[in-house]
Structures are given as structure tokens and as C-alpha cells.
Design a protein around this motif. Structure first.
Motif, mmCIF file in Angstrom:
data_model
loop_
_atom_site.group_PDB
_atom_site.id
_atom_site.type_symbol
_atom_site.label_atom_id
_atom_site.label_comp_id
_atom_site.label_asym_id
_atom_site.label_seq_id
_atom_site.Cartn_x
_atom_site.Cartn_y
_atom_site.Cartn_z
ATOM 1 N N GLY A 198 0.798 -1.229 0.000
ATOM 2 C CA GLY A 198 0.000 0.000 0.000
ATOM 3 C C GLY A 198 0.824 1.269 0.000
ATOM 4 O O GLY A 198 0.266 2.361 0.086
ATOM 5 N N CYS A 199 2.156 1.144 -0.124
ATOM 6 C CA CYS A 199 3.043 2.310 -0.103
ATOM 7 C C CYS A 199 3.667 2.523 -1.477
ATOM 8 O O CYS A 199 4.225 1.587 -2.068
ATOM 9 C CB CYS A 199 4.164 2.119 0.924
ATOM 10 S SG CYS A 199 3.601 1.982 2.637
ATOM 11 N N ASP A 200 3.575 3.750 -1.982
ATOM 12 C CA ASP A 200 4.233 4.117 -3.233
ATOM 13 C C ASP A 200 5.746 4.113 -2.996
ATOM 14 O O ASP A 200 6.254 4.799 -2.099
ATOM 15 C CB ASP A 200 3.756 5.505 -3.664
ATOM 16 C CG ASP A 200 4.224 5.900 -5.055
ATOM 17 O OD1 ASP A 200 5.413 5.692 -5.359
ATOM 18 O OD2 ASP A 200 3.413 6.461 -5.815
ATOM 19 N N THR A 201 6.474 3.334 -3.801
ATOM 20 C CA THR A 201 7.914 3.215 -3.563
ATOM 21 C C THR A 201 8.646 4.532 -3.788
ATOM 22 O O THR A 201 9.706 4.757 -3.173
ATOM 23 C CB THR A 201 8.523 2.124 -4.460
ATOM 24 O OG1 THR A 201 8.198 2.388 -5.824
ATOM 25 C CG2 THR A 201 8.009 0.751 -4.068
ATOM 26 N N ILE A 202 8.105 5.399 -4.629
ATOM 27 C CA ILE A 202 8.763 6.694 -4.845
ATOM 28 C C ILE A 202 8.612 7.564 -3.601
ATOM 29 O O ILE A 202 9.543 8.290 -3.217
ATOM 30 C CB ILE A 202 8.191 7.399 -6.089
ATOM 31 C CG1 ILE A 202 8.260 6.460 -7.308
ATOM 32 C CG2 ILE A 202 8.955 8.686 -6.372
ATOM 33 C CD1 ILE A 202 9.600 5.797 -7.533
ATOM 34 N N ASP A 203 7.486 7.470 -2.921
ATOM 35 C CA ASP A 203 7.329 8.151 -1.638
ATOM 36 C C ASP A 203 8.302 7.587 -0.606
ATOM 37 O O ASP A 203 8.866 8.336 0.217
ATOM 38 C CB ASP A 203 5.895 8.010 -1.128
ATOM 39 C CG ASP A 203 4.883 8.744 -1.993
ATOM 40 O OD1 ASP A 203 5.295 9.651 -2.739
ATOM 41 O OD2 ASP A 203 3.680 8.393 -1.917
ATOM 42 N N LEU A 204 8.504 6.266 -0.633
ATOM 43 C CA LEU A 204 9.448 5.646 0.305
ATOM 44 C C LEU A 204 10.858 6.165 0.068
ATOM 45 O O LEU A 204 11.599 6.436 1.022
ATOM 46 C CB LEU A 204 9.420 4.122 0.164
ATOM 47 C CG LEU A 204 8.129 3.398 0.545
ATOM 48 C CD1 LEU A 204 8.245 1.902 0.268
ATOM 49 C CD2 LEU A 204 7.779 3.632 2.012
ATOM 50 N N VAL A 205 11.227 6.321 -1.199
ATOM 51 C CA VAL A 205 12.556 6.839 -1.523
ATOM 52 C C VAL A 205 12.719 8.268 -1.023
ATOM 53 O O VAL A 205 13.759 8.628 -0.447
ATOM 54 C CB VAL A 205 12.794 6.764 -3.042
ATOM 55 C CG1 VAL A 205 14.031 7.570 -3.446
ATOM 56 C CG2 VAL A 205 12.942 5.318 -3.481
ATOM 57 N N GLU A 206 11.700 9.087 -1.223
ATOM 58 C CA GLU A 206 11.774 10.473 -0.749
ATOM 59 C C GLU A 206 11.889 10.535 0.763
ATOM 60 O O GLU A 206 12.557 11.414 1.314
ATOM 61 C CB GLU A 206 10.536 11.240 -1.228
ATOM 62 C CG GLU A 206 10.506 11.466 -2.738
ATOM 63 C CD GLU A 206 9.223 12.117 -3.203
ATOM 64 O OE1 GLU A 206 8.329 12.363 -2.360
ATOM 65 O OE2 GLU A 206 9.101 12.374 -4.422
ATOM 66 N N ARG A 207 11.269 9.593 1.424
ATOM 67 C CA ARG A 207 11.250 9.599 2.895
ATOM 68 C C ARG A 207 12.493 8.964 3.504
ATOM 69 O O ARG A 207 13.040 9.464 4.497
ATOM 70 C CB ARG A 207 9.991 8.859 3.372
ATOM 71 C CG ARG A 207 9.790 8.836 4.868
ATOM 72 C CD ARG A 207 8.470 8.152 5.188
ATOM 73 N NE ARG A 207 8.322 7.895 6.620
ATOM 74 C CZ ARG A 207 7.352 7.155 7.163
ATOM 75 N NH1 ARG A 207 6.428 6.626 6.370
ATOM 76 N NH2 ARG A 207 7.302 6.962 8.457
ATOM 77 N N PHE A 208 12.962 7.855 2.897
ATOM 78 C CA PHE A 208 14.019 7.070 3.539
ATOM 79 C C PHE A 208 15.327 7.020 2.745
ATOM 80 O O PHE A 208 16.328 6.535 3.265
ATOM 81 C CB PHE A 208 13.536 5.630 3.771
ATOM 82 C CG PHE A 208 12.312 5.523 4.637
ATOM 83 C CD1 PHE A 208 12.361 5.830 5.990
ATOM 84 C CD2 PHE A 208 11.100 5.107 4.097
ATOM 85 C CE1 PHE A 208 11.233 5.723 6.796
ATOM 86 C CE2 PHE A 208 9.972 4.995 4.890
ATOM 87 C CZ PHE A 208 10.034 5.308 6.240
ATOM 88 N N GLY A 209 15.325 7.492 1.499
ATOM 89 C CA GLY A 209 16.540 7.457 0.693
ATOM 90 C C GLY A 209 16.792 6.098 0.065
ATOM 91 O O GLY A 209 16.021 5.153 0.222
ATOM 92 N N THR A 210 17.906 6.024 -0.678
ATOM 93 C CA THR A 210 18.315 4.764 -1.303
ATOM 94 C C THR A 210 19.806 4.541 -1.048
ATOM 95 O O THR A 210 20.527 5.490 -0.739
ATOM 96 C CB THR A 210 18.079 4.790 -2.836
ATOM 97 O OG1 THR A 210 18.803 5.882 -3.415
ATOM 98 C CG2 THR A 210 16.609 4.892 -3.167
ATOM 99 N N PRO A 211 20.279 3.304 -1.192
ATOM 100 C CA PRO A 211 19.512 2.073 -1.377
ATOM 101 C C PRO A 211 18.595 1.831 -0.180
ATOM 102 O O PRO A 211 18.886 2.270 0.944
ATOM 103 C CB PRO A 211 20.576 0.982 -1.472
ATOM 104 C CG PRO A 211 21.838 1.687 -1.833
ATOM 105 C CD PRO A 211 21.741 3.034 -1.172
ATOM 106 N N LEU A 212 17.517 1.105 -0.433
ATOM 107 C CA LEU A 212 16.523 0.859 0.606
ATOM 108 C C LEU A 212 15.970 -0.545 0.441
ATOM 109 O O LEU A 212 15.500 -0.910 -0.635
ATOM 110 C CB LEU A 212 15.395 1.880 0.504
ATOM 111 C CG LEU A 212 14.282 1.779 1.554
ATOM 112 C CD1 LEU A 212 14.805 2.149 2.945
ATOM 113 C CD2 LEU A 212 13.100 2.684 1.169
#
Length: 443
Positions: free
Chosen positions: A19-33
Motif C-alpha cells: 500500500g506504499c508508493d515506492t517513490i514516496d518511500l525513496v523520498e522519505r528514507f533514501g536509497t539504497p533501501l
């Protein structure tokens, strides 16, 4: 890229997991993730437990924590009614810190140190899987000093070679693991164990390898283990109350991988157990298994940011990402293959053939050779699937690269379960001898 578990393409054309957009996850937590699909992990746990319940046998399903060991994962295993395998003091400490019940912990490994054995005995774990005679006598001596009897299984090498990579095939005779059935060492081990005052022999353990797609190897191992159990009963008057048939159940990494459903593996194993023990008039013991990869492997996706690229006309185009063999050494270790997509452009036509390179200073730091993707640009987000097992677990600080964060996603919520390493973490254990000249710090 095949979409596992809760993964889907959302209306923005982005990869979505839990249920989470991975692009939002990248903006929030950075990469690599590392992104772990919690619902899929729990589903896999339940598939094993429910399949064994349907068999009517007594059982334990022990999550093999070597695949992915963090406290949050230990909590899930406990909540889903599983036991837990550990192979080091670090894995044991993680489990205990997570509050995992010690009586459901099994300690594996071919070279347990005296300190690890003491730690495990003090914690009152449920069972040691003894790998060799040196360990057997060391365990008895340490248990004797503590006046505490310990439960053991003997690890056997049944002489079954699984159809897998040689580095992850463990059931053949020429292996660093276990006591051989054919040369008599397993039988002699039972003879010695039953004479030791602080050893309680519960039974035996067999593991034939990893990433296995067929049931025949497991069935052959069952045949050999049961024949051994009958010999020990008839000649030494010893009955095994537990038989551990290991793990190694395969998952789908790429097109062409054909794992069976969990229920099929379990049905084949339990049917073989019932039939073969019945032939010998042997009371069916409690059956243990220890899945790891098949619990967490396809639940994991690693997100990277594309950086540079290099096009060699007539040869290939290299696309570099901000991770590589430091967070996923499996391609370099045993030519493991993966699928991937551009998470931010998931619906676009895949019309460019590229190879995905890591950032480590090694020519062999290649994550994927020859994959079709949309025309790749710097800043795109690459999602590599099925990285839940043996990626975080085997990650390193090679080139002093910081290990990535791990997030669990479920029902639209994302939770950090391992923080991204900091620069202070990198140098935190370094010590500069006082005899060395002090240099000014620069930022």
C-alpha cells in the motif's frame, strides 16, 4: 518484473508495495533501501504452519534466521507461532533482545565457540544441532560445569546432492557440515552421546541444500534418515523423538524458476514420513523443518537510484546504481539472477537492453546482466525484486559504504526496522593508536 505479494502498479505508474508508493518511500528514507512486504512474510509463515497442521503430525516450523535476522523479523516469527534457528551469538542475541522464547530457539553451526555454547545454555535454549564430535564433547563438558542437561539433534550428511549451486548444496558426503551416514560416523556419534551424562539426544537433522524446486531430494533424505533411525532403535535401543528435515525450499527469482507451493513440499515430506516410519513399525516422531529464504525471499525489494551510465557501441550499456555487491553479494558469490523494473516508470515500454552495475570498486560488481528496461535516465529508481533473503543478512561495508535502511510496509504504513548506517557507525569501532601523529579533522 514479476509482482510478488502486495506489489502492484498504481495509477501514477509507480511500483507500490504494501500500500506504499515506492517513490514516496525513496523520498522519505533514501536509497539504497530494503523494502519488506510484511503481509507476504506473514502469509508464508502461515502457509507452512497450516500445511503441517493439516498433516496431523506433531511439528515445529523454525524460521532460519540466517536468511534475514533483525528483531522485528524475530517478533513476526514468534507471533506466527514459529520456532527460530540461529547460527551465531549475534543471531541468538538478536532473538533474545526481541523477546523470542528461548525454549523455541535451535542453535546450528559447524563451529560453535565455547562462549556461544555458554551463552545459549545460560539462555536455556530449546536445542543444539550438533555438527561434529568435537562439539559434542565440548557441549557435554560445559553443560556439566553448569549442571544443566541439554537437548541435541545430530546433523547428518545423508549423501543426497540437491540440484543447486555447489556453494549452497550441503547434503552430499563431501561437505563441511554434519556426520556421515555411510562411513559410520553418525552411528558412532549416537553411541557416544547416549553415554554422556549431560546430553539428551532428541533425534537427528538433515539439510540437503538451498533453492530446491523438487521434492525427490527431500523424499530420498527421509528414506535414509528413517533407515538410520530404525538401525539405531534395533541395535542401540534408542528412539528418536524428533526428526528435522531442514529447509532449502526454493522461490521464484526469475522467469524459469519453478518452485512448488508450500503445501506441496509439506505434503510430500509428511506423506513420506508417515509411509516410511510405518514400514519400520516406528512411532512417528515430531517433524521439524527450517525454511528461511521461502519465508522472506520474495517479500523483499531493493530500491536504488540510477546514477551514471556508459554506452559502449556494439558491446553493451552499463547503468550504475548507488548500491551493489555491498548490499547484495549474491550475484558475485554464485551468479544469482534477479528481475528489476524502473519503479518510477513502471508502465513504460521496456525497449532498451542494459546491464546494471554497482558502485563498488570491483569489475565483478554487477547486479544484473542484460535486462530490458525503459530508456534509463539518471535519477530513475530501480527496483530489484526478491531481495529479502541473504541480502541485508550478507551486506558489508566494502569500500566503507554504509549499509542501507530496512523498512517493513503493510496496509499503507511504512516502519523503519533497521536504521541506515551513519558515518559515525562506519568509524565507530576504529581506534587510532596514541603513537600516531594527530591530524586535523576535516569535514
Amino acid at each position: 518484473m514479476y509482482l510478488h505479494g502486495t506489489s502492484k502498479i498504481n495509477d501514477k505508474g509507480h511500483l507500490q508495495i504494501g500500500g506504499c508508493d515506492t517513490i514516496d518511500l525513496v523520498e522519505r528514507f533514501g536509497t539504497p533501501l530494503y523494502v519488506m512486504d510484511e503481509a507476504l512474510i506473514r502469509q508464508r509463515c502461515r502457509e507452512y504452519v497450516e500445511a503441517f497442521r493439516a498433516s496431523g503430525l506433531k511439528f515445529q516450523v523454525a524460521y532460519a534466521s540466517k536468511a534475514f535476522c533483525v528483531m522485528a523479523m524475530c517478533r513476526i516469527a514468534e507471533e506466527e507461532g514459529m520456532s527460530l534457528d540461529v547460527v551465531s551469538d549475534g543471531e541468538l542475541y538478536t532473538a533474545l533482545q526481541a523477546g523470542f522464547p528461548a525454549e523455541r530457539i535451535h542453535f546450528h553451526g559447524n563451529n560453535k565457540s565455547p562462549q556461544e555454547i555458554e551463552m545459549a545454555i545460560d539462555a536455556q535454549i530449546g536445542c543444539f544441532v550438533v555438527d561434529n564430535m568435537v562439539e559434542l564433547h565440548m557441549l557435554n563438558a560445559i553443560a556439566g560445569e553448569k549442571r544443566q542437561k541439554v537437548n541435541i539433534l545430530f546433523r547428518l550428511t545423508p549423501g543426497v546432492e540437491a540440484h543447486t549451486h555447489e556453494y549452497i548444496s550441503t547434503g552430499q558426503i563431501d561437505s563441511k557440515f554434519g556426520l556421515d551416514l555411510d562411513n559410520g560416523s553418525a552411528y558412532r556419534a549416537v553411541q557416544e552421546a547416549i553415554a554422556l551424562p549431560y546430553i539428551e539426544l532428541l533425534g537427528v537433522h538433515s539439510h540437503i541444500g538451498s533453492q530446491i524446486f523438487e521434492v525427490e531430494g527431500f523424499q530420498l533424505a527421509v528414506d535414509k534418515v528413517i533407515a538410520f533411525a530404525a538401525k539405531v532403535r534395533d541395535e542401540l535401543d534408542v528412539l528418536f523423538s524428533v526428526v528435522n528435515l531442514g529447509g532449502g525450499f526454493g522461490i521464484r527469482y526469475v522467469d524459469g524458476d519453478t518452485p512448488l507451493p508450500v503445501a506441496k513440499y509439506v505434503e510430500a515430506i509428511t506423506s513420506s514420513v508417515k509411509e516410511n516410519f510405518g514400514k519400520y513399525g516406528y512411532p512417528v516422531p515430531e517433524i521439524w523443518v527450517e525454511p528461511g529464504r521461502s519465508i522472506v525471499g520474495d517479500s523483499g525489494t531493493t530500491l536504488y537510484t540510477v546514477g551514471t551510465y556508459k554506452d559502449i557501441p556494439g558491446v553493451r550499456k552499463y547503468v550504475a546504481v548507488d548500491g551493489g555487491m555491498a548490499d547484495n553479494p549474491r550475484p558475485a558469490l554464485y551468479e544469482a539472477r534477479y528481475e528489476a523494473m524502473l519503479a518510477n516508470r513502471a508502465g513504460e515500454a521496456e525497449d532498451e537492453l542494459v546491464s546494471i552495475a554497482g558502485k563498488c570498486c570491483e569489475s565483478g560488481d554487477m547486479l544484473i546482466w542484460d535486462i530490458q528496461l525503459p530508456k534509463v535516465n539518471s535519477g530513475d529508481i530501480l527496483a530489484v525484486s526478491c531481495t529479502g533473503a541473504y541480502n541485508y543478512a550478507m551486506a558489508s561495508n566494502y569500500n566503507r559504504i554504509r549499509r542501507p535502511a530496512v523498512v517493513f510496509v503493510k496496509d499503507g504504513e511504512a516502519d523503519i526496522v533497521v536504521k541506515r548506517e551513519s558515518y559515525d557507525n562506519i568509524v565507530g569501532n576504529d581506534v587510532v593508536p596514541s603513537r600516531m601523529k594527530q591530524v586535523s579533522k576535516t569535514v
